[in-house]
Design an enzyme around this catalytic site. Sequence first.
Site, short mmCIF file in Angstrom:
data_model
loop_
_atom_site.label_atom_id
_atom_site.label_comp_id
_atom_site.label_asym_id
_atom_site.label_seq_id
_atom_site.Cartn_x
_atom_site.Cartn_y
_atom_site.Cartn_z
N CYS A 25 10.18 -26.48 -40.20
CA CYS A 25 10.84 -25.66 -38.93
C CYS A 25 11.59 -27.07 -38.34
O CYS A 25 11.83 -26.74 -37.17
CB CYS A 25 9.56 -25.94 -38.41
N HIS A 75 16.13 -12.28 -28.95
CA HIS A 75 16.82 -12.12 -30.03
C HIS A 75 17.70 -13.41 -29.66
O HIS A 75 19.38 -13.14 -29.41
CB HIS A 75 17.86 -10.67 -30.08
N GLU A 136 3.09 -16.18 -33.13
CA GLU A 136 4.09 -16.49 -34.30
C GLU A 136 4.56 -16.05 -35.49
O GLU A 136 5.63 -15.00 -35.83
CB GLU A 136 4.15 -18.22 -34.02
#
Length: 150
Positions: A25, A75, A136
């Site tokens: 990550c 986005h 998530e």
Amino acid sequence: MSKIRITKQFSFETGHALYGYDGKCKNVHGHSYKLSVTVIGTPITDTSNVKYGMVIDFTDLKKIVKEEIVDLFDHATVFNKNTPHVELAQELSDRGHHVILVDYQPTSENMVIDFAKKIQDRLPGGIQLHSLRLQETESSFAEWFSSDNI
């Protein structure tokens, strides 16, 4: 009258990277987030009120969450502004990408804290934020409860 909890669910796509993290990550990647927002209040008892019987109109709750979170984060790519990622953020912005700089590591845990504050600040009187759940991945989520944050 009884207190009632109502929940509205939202979804949005957001990219992020965890600066200094020791796993995958640390790379820029994205998630299809699902956010569940639960508020608590007493249904309106005034029969002349167009919102009679509602704690809050789902449309009103949707407006708050869309304006404060979904429309902003959908986005977008989120970076901690206190890290060298700020240089990458600037490069992406210069190329027309939607970038959000926050003052925290953009983990689900920190994002849900940020979201709770934004939503609480917009709720009308008599309505309280009860909980948030920010999912998530299919199997990973962070939760925020007002009772844990008194």
